[in-house]
Design a protein around this motif. Structure first.
Motif, mmCIF file in Angstrom:
data_model
loop_
_atom_site.group_PDB
_atom_site.id
_atom_site.type_symbol
_atom_site.label_atom_id
_atom_site.label_comp_id
_atom_site.label_asym_id
_atom_site.label_seq_id
_atom_site.Cartn_x
_atom_site.Cartn_y
_atom_site.Cartn_z
ATOM 1 N N VAL A 123 95.421 94.853 37.309
ATOM 2 C CA VAL A 123 94.537 94.788 38.468
ATOM 3 C C VAL A 123 93.448 93.773 38.166
ATOM 4 N N ALA A 124 93.343 92.755 39.010
ATOM 5 C CA ALA A 124 92.306 91.735 38.855
ATOM 6 C C ALA A 124 91.066 92.159 39.629
ATOM 7 N N VAL A 125 89.928 92.191 38.955
ATOM 8 C CA VAL A 125 88.660 92.641 39.523
ATOM 9 C C VAL A 125 87.665 91.493 39.483
ATOM 10 N N ARG A 126 86.863 91.367 40.528
ATOM 11 C CA ARG A 126 85.801 90.346 40.567
ATOM 12 C C ARG A 126 84.491 91.029 40.940
ATOM 13 N N CYS A 127 83.433 90.763 40.192
ATOM 14 C CA CYS A 127 82.134 91.401 40.436
ATOM 15 C C CYS A 127 81.097 90.352 40.838
ATOM 16 N N TYR A 128 80.248 90.728 41.799
ATOM 17 C CA TYR A 128 79.243 89.817 42.348
ATOM 18 C C TYR A 128 77.901 90.519 42.459
ATOM 19 N N GLY B 239 89.394 85.128 47.117
ATOM 20 C CA GLY B 239 88.794 83.830 47.364
ATOM 21 C C GLY B 239 87.289 83.819 47.478
ATOM 22 N N SER B 240 86.710 84.897 48.011
ATOM 23 C CA SER B 240 85.276 84.907 48.300
ATOM 24 C C SER B 240 84.697 86.294 48.086
ATOM 25 N N THR C 102 88.546 90.344 55.786
ATOM 26 C CA THR C 102 89.036 90.322 54.416
ATOM 27 C C THR C 102 90.096 91.395 54.272
ATOM 28 N N GLY C 103 90.684 91.488 53.095
ATOM 29 C CA GLY C 103 91.555 92.605 52.800
ATOM 30 C C GLY C 103 90.756 93.787 52.291
ATOM 31 N N TRP C 104 91.366 94.955 52.279
ATOM 32 C CA TRP C 104 90.692 96.153 51.778
ATOM 33 C C TRP C 104 91.712 97.247 51.476
#
Length: 363
Positions: free
Chosen positions: A114-119, A203-204, A236-238
């Motif tokens: 699972v690829a996770v991105r944190c902002y 992507g964003s 977006t996706g969810w």
């Protein structure tokens, strides 16, 4: 050279996930609920995260993490890789206005990555800690009070879903960043259960929440709202999971130690037990309590369910752009669990905000 190695690693992992058919389609075979599952508290950007907070349906191995670009993490769950489908949720653990989202997931060898991105608010990368859960279910549950369902919306269609009544889930796009989800056959006569929602976007920056919730004997009607790096609506996706008297993984007995609650009166200083009782479930039968720990901070107590390994997920509720995370790692003390605290934000300002909180142990 180090940056080049990081980029190459990220590309190889992403390519492997795409080649494996990451997160597309849904299984239809009759099987126990769930088929596979796993959770982890990720407290490192490389290597093996805390062993006391990871568990799954694997027979051997451990969860591992590989870094990508700043704010990106590849979480590998051993031996539970599936060709298609499943669902994932992630919750940031941070002292500030940060969140984590899913980029994608898929099978690599026998494992699931699972690829996770944190902002952080505004869109910059965040070096956040987070809790994560992955699961996949198929088959039906016997008629009764228990219900479980999920939907993965990939931005244009349902890419993966499950309904324990074998009803056909539906999603309707209302406006930018606004969808209605219909889960037929999972109905209730009053509010009952818990809902978790996570943005999926490679992507964003994007974050998602529950905007509204309606129920009837025929099914559950849930509004999903998503926003960009600030507070603007975003398509977006969810992922969305609805649980009723089952753990967030879809499992039951085990675990016999799980609970969830809906902080539906966030201005209440407490301690209070949310009503109706169906939104404040505790499998051993204890009463979950919520109280204020300051503006925008809520201390949640799940009594009689404390056991490691365990997991907590949080989702904000309401019509605006507010979002929630976890201020610190939850505490297991004796048989009790203390979530200290659920933290909610409007922009970078902490605000009192309704939220769904779900907890499960492995036992």
């Amino acid at each position: 050279m180090r940056l080049l190695r990081t980029v190459v690693t990220r590309l190889l992992l992403l390519c492997a996930m795409v080649a494996a058919g990451a997160a597309a389609g849904a299984g239809a075979a009759n099987a126990a609920v769930p088929d596979v599952w796993g959770f982890a508290y990720v407290n490192t950007n490389s290597g093996v995260p805390n062993l006391s907070y990871q568990a799954g349906s694997w027979t051997s191995g451990t969860v591992t993490v590989t870094p990508g670009v700043p704010g990106e993490y590849f979480v590998r769950f051993p031996q539970i890789g599936i060709p298609k489908g499943g669902i994932a949720h992630v919750t940031a653990i941070s002292q500030t206005a940060e969140w984590c989202q899913i980029e994608k997931w898929g099978q690599v060898g026998t494992d699931e990555i699972v690829a996770v991105r944190c902002y952080r608010y505004g869109g910059g990368p965040a070096k956040a800690l987070f809790s994560i859960v992955f699961a996949s279910s198929s088959g039906a549950l016997p008629a009764g009070t228990q219900a479980f369902g999920y939907v993965y919306w990939d931005g244009s269609s349902i890419a993966s879903d499950y309904n324990s009544s074998l009803g056909v889930n539906a999603v309707f796009h209302n406006a930018t960043g606004d969808w209605t989800v219909w889960l037929p056959g999972l109905g209730s006569t009053t509010a009952a259960g818990n809902i978790q929602v996570t943005a999926v976007d490679s992507g964003s920056p994007a974050r998602c929440k529950v905007g509204a919730w309606g129920w009837s004997p025929n099914g559950q009607k849930i509004q999903v709202l998503c926003h960009d790096a600030t507070s603007l609506p975003r398509d977006t996706g969810w992922t969305l999971t609805y649980q009723r008297e089952r753990a967030i993984t879809g499992a039951f007995a085990p675990p016999k130690l799980f609970a969830y609650t809906f902080d539906n009166t966030p201005a209440n200083p407490g301690p209070y037990a949310p009503l109706p009782a169906g939104v404040n479930f505790n499998y051993p039968g204890a009463i979950n309590k919520i109280q204020s720990a300051g503006t925008g901070l809520r201390l949640v107590t799940f009594p009689a369910v404390g056991a490691l390994p365990n997991d907590v997920q949080v989702t904000a509720f309401g019509p605006g752009p507010e979002f929630c995370n976890l201020l610190t790692l939850w505490t297991t003390s004796g048989s009790d669990v203390y979530v200290r605290d659920v933290a909610c934000y409007n922009g970078t300002t902490r605000v009192n905000q309704a939220s769904f909180v779900t907890y499960t142990s492995v036992y």
